[in-house]
Design a protein around this motif. Structure first.
Motif, short mmCIF file in Angstrom:
data_model
loop_
_atom_site.label_atom_id
_atom_site.label_comp_id
_atom_site.label_asym_id
_atom_site.label_seq_id
_atom_site.Cartn_x
_atom_site.Cartn_y
_atom_site.Cartn_z
N TRP A 184 6.56 20.86 31.81
CA TRP A 184 6.90 19.30 31.72
C TRP A 184 5.92 18.92 32.95
CZ3 TRP A 184 6.88 18.44 26.94
CH2 TRP A 184 7.60 19.17 26.13
N THR A 185 5.73 19.18 34.18
CA THR A 185 5.41 18.64 35.27
C THR A 185 3.82 18.64 34.97
OG1 THR A 185 6.90 19.51 36.76
CG2 THR A 185 4.62 19.12 37.82
N MET A 186 3.21 19.76 34.46
CA MET A 186 1.64 19.71 34.28
C MET A 186 1.28 19.00 33.37
SD MET A 186 0.88 23.75 34.45
CE MET A 186 -0.84 23.63 34.86
N LEU A 187 2.03 18.83 32.17
CA LEU A 187 1.72 17.68 31.07
C LEU A 187 2.04 16.22 31.52
CD1 LEU A 187 3.25 19.61 28.15
CD2 LEU A 187 0.90 19.26 28.65
N VAL A 188 2.91 15.80 32.53
CA VAL A 188 3.17 14.64 33.07
C VAL A 188 1.86 14.41 33.82
CG1 VAL A 188 4.44 13.10 34.56
CG2 VAL A 188 5.80 14.26 32.97
N LEU A 189 1.67 15.21 34.84
CA LEU A 189 0.39 14.98 35.50
C LEU A 189 -1.06 14.66 34.82
CD1 LEU A 189 1.21 17.77 38.37
CD2 LEU A 189 1.30 15.51 38.72
N VAL A 190 -1.11 15.57 33.72
CA VAL A 190 -2.15 15.25 33.02
C VAL A 190 -2.30 13.90 32.22
CG1 VAL A 190 -3.62 16.00 30.91
CG2 VAL A 190 -2.89 17.66 32.85
N ALA A 191 -1.07 13.43 31.66
CA ALA A 191 -0.91 12.25 30.97
C ALA A 191 -1.18 11.06 31.91
CB ALA A 191 0.56 12.19 30.48
N LEU A 192 -0.84 11.19 33.29
CA LEU A 192 -0.99 10.11 34.09
C LEU A 192 -2.36 10.20 34.82
CD1 LEU A 192 2.69 9.68 35.53
CD2 LEU A 192 1.52 8.24 34.01
N GLU A 193 -2.80 11.07 34.94
CA GLU A 193 -4.16 11.40 35.67
C GLU A 193 -5.48 10.55 35.64
OE1 GLU A 193 -7.80 13.52 37.00
OE2 GLU A 193 -7.44 13.32 34.84
N ASP A 194 -5.28 9.77 34.45
CA ASP A 194 -6.41 8.60 34.27
C ASP A 194 -6.03 7.31 35.07
OD1 ASP A 194 -4.46 7.41 32.99
OD2 ASP A 194 -5.71 7.25 31.04
N GLY A 195 -5.06 7.33 35.69
CA GLY A 195 -4.56 6.34 36.75
C GLY A 195 -3.99 5.01 36.23
N ARG A 196 -3.83 5.16 34.71
CA ARG A 196 -3.14 4.12 34.26
C ARG A 196 -1.73 4.17 34.45
NH1 ARG A 196 -1.13 3.41 29.22
NH2 ARG A 196 -1.61 5.23 28.36
N PRO A 197 -0.88 3.29 34.49
CA PRO A 197 0.72 3.38 34.77
C PRO A 197 1.31 3.55 33.42
CG PRO A 197 -0.04 1.21 35.16
CD PRO A 197 -1.21 1.94 35.29
N MET A 198 2.20 4.47 33.32
CA MET A 198 2.87 4.45 31.79
C MET A 198 4.25 4.16 32.07
SD MET A 198 1.01 8.00 30.23
CE MET A 198 1.35 7.75 28.52
N ARG A 199 5.08 3.74 30.84
CA ARG A 199 6.49 3.61 30.82
C ARG A 199 6.85 4.80 30.28
NH1 ARG A 199 7.37 -2.42 28.49
NH2 ARG A 199 9.63 -1.92 29.30
N PHE A 200 8.45 5.01 30.39
CA PHE A 200 8.95 6.01 30.27
C PHE A 200 8.97 6.54 28.73
CE2 PHE A 200 12.83 8.44 28.93
CZ PHE A 200 12.94 9.59 29.90
N ALA A 201 9.17 5.37 28.00
CA ALA A 201 9.20 5.67 26.44
C ALA A 201 7.53 6.11 25.97
CB ALA A 201 9.43 4.53 25.76
N GLU A 202 6.68 5.53 26.50
CA GLU A 202 5.34 5.83 26.39
C GLU A 202 5.04 7.39 26.80
OE1 GLU A 202 1.01 4.02 27.41
OE2 GLU A 202 2.78 3.32 28.63
N LEU A 203 5.45 7.75 27.99
CA LEU A 203 5.51 9.15 28.51
C LEU A 203 6.12 10.18 27.46
CD1 LEU A 203 5.76 8.81 32.35
CD2 LEU A 203 3.77 10.14 31.07
N ARG A 204 7.33 9.72 27.10
CA ARG A 204 8.08 10.58 26.12
C ARG A 204 7.31 10.87 24.77
NH1 ARG A 204 13.68 10.35 23.52
NH2 ARG A 204 13.76 12.73 23.04
N ARG A 205 6.65 9.77 24.35
CA ARG A 205 5.98 9.87 23.06
C ARG A 205 4.71 10.79 23.33
NH1 ARG A 205 7.19 4.45 22.60
NH2 ARG A 205 5.34 3.85 23.56
N ARG A 206 4.02 10.59 24.46
CA ARG A 206 2.92 11.42 24.70
C ARG A 206 3.14 12.96 25.01
NH1 ARG A 206 -1.89 12.69 24.26
NH2 ARG A 206 -3.18 12.73 26.02
N LEU A 207 4.49 13.13 25.29
CA LEU A 207 4.69 14.58 25.59
C LEU A 207 5.49 15.08 24.33
CD1 LEU A 207 3.80 13.72 28.36
CD2 LEU A 207 5.19 14.96 29.44
N ASP A 208 4.95 15.33 23.37
CA ASP A 208 5.88 15.79 22.09
C ASP A 208 6.79 17.04 22.47
OD1 ASP A 208 6.58 15.81 19.56
OD2 ASP A 208 5.03 16.98 19.02
N GLY A 209 8.02 16.72 22.31
CA GLY A 209 8.93 17.66 22.47
C GLY A 209 9.90 17.60 23.71
#
Length: 126
Positions: free
Chosen positions: A21-46
């Protein structure tokens, strides 16, 4: 510091970064755009809310991301990688790219291995 020694503090950082999950969070945020919790949760299926919360807190504690709370109703919370987080995020993105480029070969090796283990060689223990 010697990462091969049991008490090396670097191991705790490696344990965190190596987590799925750490690796996936890092990749999801890697483009520099801030994300909200619900947005991250949707992005990280499961991922569960509990695990995502634990992962975000651990990344914040290690200085890899920032959590910004905005005084709105309801409060808006955004997560963004720090400079160190972007550095490690780039490395993790490379691992992700390698994984995607090589998944067919990995799956073929897995199938070949599993086929061998279903038919043990003569004289091997079952």
């Amino acid at each position: 510091m010697d990462v091969f020694l049991r008490d090396c503090p670097t191991r705790a950082v490696l344990d965190l970064i190596a987590g799925k999950w750490t690796m996936l969070v890092l990749v999801a945020l890697e483009d520099g755009r801030p994300m909200r919790f619900a947005e991250l949760r949707r992005r990280l299926d499961g991922v569960t809310s509990k695990v995502l919360t634990q992962t975000l807190r651990a990344l914040e504690r290690e200085g890899l991301l920032t959590r910004s709370v905005y005084p709105t109703v309801p409060p808006r919370v955004e997560y963004r990688l720090t400079r160190m987080g972007r550095e490690v995020g780039g490395l993790v993105q490379s691992i992700t790219d390698w994984s995607q480029a090589n998944i067919a070969a990995v799956q073929a090796a897995r199938e070949e291995f599993d086929g061998r283990s279903q038919h043990p060689s003569p004289g091997s223990a079952s």
